[in-house]
Design an enzyme around this catalytic site. Structure first.
Site, short mmCIF file in Angstrom:
data_model
loop_
_atom_site.label_atom_id
_atom_site.label_comp_id
_atom_site.label_asym_id
_atom_site.label_seq_id
_atom_site.Cartn_x
_atom_site.Cartn_y
_atom_site.Cartn_z
N GLY A 40 84.39 69.82 61.73
CA GLY A 40 83.35 68.84 61.45
C GLY A 40 82.01 69.51 61.26
O GLY A 40 81.69 70.50 61.94
N GLY A 42 79.02 67.41 60.71
CA GLY A 42 77.95 66.44 60.88
C GLY A 42 76.94 66.97 61.87
O GLY A 42 76.90 68.17 62.17
N SER A 284 69.17 49.30 58.09
CA SER A 284 68.80 49.91 59.36
C SER A 284 68.30 48.91 60.40
O SER A 284 67.59 47.96 60.08
CB SER A 284 67.71 50.96 59.12
OG SER A 284 67.16 51.39 60.35
N ARG A 337 72.60 45.52 69.86
CA ARG A 337 73.39 45.16 68.68
C ARG A 337 74.50 44.16 68.98
O ARG A 337 74.78 43.27 68.18
CB ARG A 337 73.98 46.43 68.07
CG ARG A 337 72.92 47.32 67.47
CD ARG A 337 73.48 48.65 66.99
NE ARG A 337 72.44 49.42 66.30
CZ ARG A 337 72.62 50.63 65.82
NH1 ARG A 337 73.80 51.21 65.95
NH2 ARG A 337 71.64 51.27 65.21
N GLU A 431 80.41 61.53 68.20
CA GLU A 431 81.14 60.25 68.20
C GLU A 431 82.62 60.42 68.49
O GLU A 431 83.30 59.46 68.83
CB GLU A 431 80.93 59.54 66.86
CG GLU A 431 81.37 58.09 66.86
CD GLU A 431 81.16 57.40 65.53
OE1 GLU A 431 81.61 56.23 65.39
OE2 GLU A 431 80.57 58.00 64.60
N ARG A 441 76.58 50.85 72.00
CA ARG A 441 75.59 51.92 71.82
C ARG A 441 74.25 51.33 71.39
O ARG A 441 74.19 50.50 70.49
CB ARG A 441 76.06 52.92 70.75
CG ARG A 441 75.02 54.01 70.48
CD ARG A 441 75.53 55.04 69.50
NE ARG A 441 75.79 54.53 68.17
CZ ARG A 441 74.83 54.24 67.26
NH1 ARG A 441 73.55 54.35 67.58
NH2 ARG A 441 75.17 53.82 66.06
N LEU A 447 72.48 59.75 66.80
CA LEU A 447 71.92 61.03 66.38
C LEU A 447 71.52 61.85 67.60
O LEU A 447 71.69 63.07 67.64
CB LEU A 447 70.71 60.82 65.47
CG LEU A 447 70.91 59.91 64.26
CD1 LEU A 447 69.67 59.90 63.37
CD2 LEU A 447 72.13 60.34 63.45
#
Length: 646
Positions: A40, A42, A284, A337, A431, A441, A447
């Site tokens: 990975g 990222g 966003s 969220r 993640e 989260r 990030l």
């Protein structure tokens, strides 16, 4: 098996310092003797590979994209959290820690979350040093904005392109180590399996996506930084290539999978607009700083808007229900969220939705009137452009339409305090692991976790493991039967897929799975629906292995074969996700069991029975997975019902 989280003793604020002061280290000359595989590129993978290379380790870094900078981290928009308190509004490391624990509905590990908050400030310094162009205020200081679940402004950002800018910083650091010869980069290469020798991770099997060639790679340690599993739902905000295969292969090799049911629904996504859609686009969370969310107060007005007889701009404020501000006055539009998503679903289910009926408005009228359109353009301009290109409406003049969508996986491979899985020598970061976010989260924390793990945690903890591997020489994969057996198994699996020669496309079966997941294991879950969903998942999996059609050959580039490998894993992971949701008879964070809710519709946790991490162990084909429990003991905070109303 008893799970050992390896949490250091002592006061919470001293645990990480204590660990670093007492861990085993590898001296600079010996670092060159170790090979580390990082899968990975990222934010977590690139920062880890760059940092380990900088320390002197020999690193092999793999990504299935044609460039490390195409990793899905680049799509992150809103920002990255840190407890700098530049706004002088009362923030602190402890407050960031507490907000994260509370936002995750008290289902995350206390010590890991505090460490995350503690190292967050160093991330900002590191990225500024790399030249990341964070937004600045009039005086030249780094600017901050607010995100859900917090009463302070702690989110650093680069307009709506924060993930891209942070990834470019990590990509630069990675390229420096590639040029120095400390990191060897393998692009267009996908990990197919983990090689375990005598119970210890010793390498991987990879497939060259251009030639189809299978290769074996040795490593003294293997690090998975392969992201989450949101695409098990087919429609999500993840890139279409994002997948869970690396983590799932690790699961089948003995790494426990923790809290798979904890999947995040993001409240501000552009709604689904057609049956042929292949992915969803996120707007966003930062937009909730200045945008107000509403639906019509009267069903009659909602019906007229849906029928095209009324425009949203025709409704005066007194006919609008700013429902988040009404229900959660202390946090308003900046509730976490999961709370915002359920509230939107409730209004739409009650008949107040707009668009197709599955949408609410995100309106910037008041902020434009207060601040001027130029200020809004400076803060969010590229997001507004993205929305207009997709929806063909000007969001400066007409409110955006949004609806919740699958976005992030809080669950993942179980790891201890050192980020090591239950397989010695196999680490999971970002993640791909479960460790920091609990059942939900907070925005701008993905990030933060990815870079914290890669830059400031793994480079310490992996040494504690490698110090005990000094007597392990580099292995020639060709001379080890375990590598040959793994190669043969991967080749056999590919042949099995290619020889089915059915009639169904991979995408059609993936869509079938995704619809089942959304309907039965989505925002609202219940016992009857979950049991039905598990049965339907098994039926789709049976159809897949009997009737999938993969054109072309395995000897060369074959996108359909790539997708088939990933969907085969999703079809198994989807069932485990549903099974985990079925066993957890409570509501917490993104996991909402409809049988367990308060009179006002809020989530009802059951701390007495379910205050633990549910870690599943693979027991073999046709056998039931076994559940292990890591009980969560909170020594330094009071566990209580979340309240965002006052």
């Amino acid at each position: 098996m008893k799970l050992n989280a390896k949490i250091p003793s002592g006061p919470l604020a001293e645990k990480w310092s204590t660990y670093k002061s007492t861990q085993h280290l590898v001296n600079p000359a010996n670092k060159r003797k170790f090979d580390i595989i990082v899968v990975g590129t990222g934010l977590a993978g690139a920062s880890a590979a760059a940092s380990l290379g900088e320390l002197g380790f020999k690193v092999k870094n793999f990504c299935y994209q044609d460039s490390p900078r195409r990793a899905h981290s680049i799509a992150a928009q809103g920002g990255i959290n840190a407890a700098k308190n530049y706004q002088n509004d009362g923030d602190s490391v402890y407050r960031l820690f507490y907000d994260t624990i509370k936002g995750g509905d008290y289902r995350s590990r206390e010590a890991n979350v505090y460490r995350l908050a503690e190292v967050s400030n160093r991330i900002i310094d590191q990225c500024v040093g790399q030249g990341v162009p964070f937004a600045r205020d009039y005086g030249g200081y780094l600017d901050n904005r607010s995100f859900g679940g917090a009463l302070v402004s702690r989110t650093f950002y680069a307009r709506g392109q924060t993930g891209q800018q942070l990834l470019l910083g990590a990509y630069g650091a990675l390229n420096r180590q590639i040029a120095a010869g400390n990191v060897k980069m393998y692009t267009r290469t996908e990990m197919m399996d983990i090689v375990v020798i005598d119970g210890v991770a010793r390498g991987i099997i990879s497939r060259n996506l251009e030639t189809g060639a299978l290769e074996a790679h040795f490593g003294h340690a293997v690090v998975l930084a392969t992201g989450g599993y949101g695409n098990v739902y087919f429609l999500s905000t993840n890139a279409m290539g994002s997948n869970a295969s690396a983590a799932w292969k690790a699961y089948k090799r003995g790494a426990f999978f923790a809290n798979p049911a904890f999947v995040q629904i993001h409240p501000t996504c552009i709604p689904v607009h057609g049956a042929s859609q292949s992915k969803l686009t996120l707007m966003s969370e930062s937009l909730r700083n200045d945008g107000r969310i509403w639906v019509p107060k009267e069903k009659e007005d909602a019906e007229k808007i849906r029928a095209g007889k009324l425009k949203p701009t025709d409704l005066p404020d007194e006919k609008r229900d700013y429902y988040l501000e009404r229900r959660y006055p202390a946090f308003g539009n900046l509730v976490p969220r999961d709370v915002a998503s359920r509230a939107a679903k409730e209004r739409c289910d009650a008949g107040f939705g707009v668009g197709s009926g599955q949408a609410v408005y995100l309106d910037f009228k008041d902020s434009i009137n207060r601040l001027g359109q130029k200020v809004i353009e400076e803060r969010y301009g590229n997001l507004f452009q993205m929305y207009e290109k997709i929806v063909d409406e000007n969001p400066y003049k007409t409110p955006m339409m949004i609806y919740p969508a699958i976005h992030y996986a809080m669950g993942g491979l179980w790891v201890d305090y050192e980020l090591q899985t239950t397989v010695p020598g196999l680490f999971a970061i970002g993640e791909a692991n479960f460790s920091d976010h609990g059942a939900n989260r907070l925005g701008a924390s993905a990030l933060m976790q990815g870079l914290a793990d890669g830059y400031f945690v793994l480079p310490y903890t992996i040494q504690n493991y490698l110090a005990g591997q000094l007597n392990v020489p580099r292995m020639d994969p060709a001379a080890k039967p375990e590598f040959k057996n793994a190669l043969d198994a991967v080749r056999s699996d590919i042949d099995k897929l290619m020889n089915i020669k059915g009639k169904r496309t991979v995408d059609s079966l993936h869509k079938d799975l995704g619809l089942i997941m959304w309907d039965h294991v989505g925002m609202g879950r219940n016992k009857v629906g979950l049991e039905a969903g598990i049965k339907k998942i098994r039926e789709v999996r049976e159809t897949f292995w009997q009737d999938v059609r993969i054109p072309g050959t395995a000897a060369g580039m074959n996108i359909e074969l790539e997708k088939a490998n990933r969907v085969a894993d999703f079809l198994e992971l989807g069932e485990l996700l549903a099974q985990d949701a079925l066993h957890r008879e409570e509501s917490c964070g993104g996991h909402f069991r409809e049988e367990h809710q308060m009179d006002d519709g809020e989530a009802r946790r059951n701390d007495e029975k379910f205050k633990y991490v549910g870690a599943w162990e693979y027991k073999g084909p046709g056998k039931a997975d076994e559940l292990h429990k890591e009980h969560l003991d909170y020594e330094f905070i009071e566990v209580k019902t979340r309240n965002y109303k006052e």
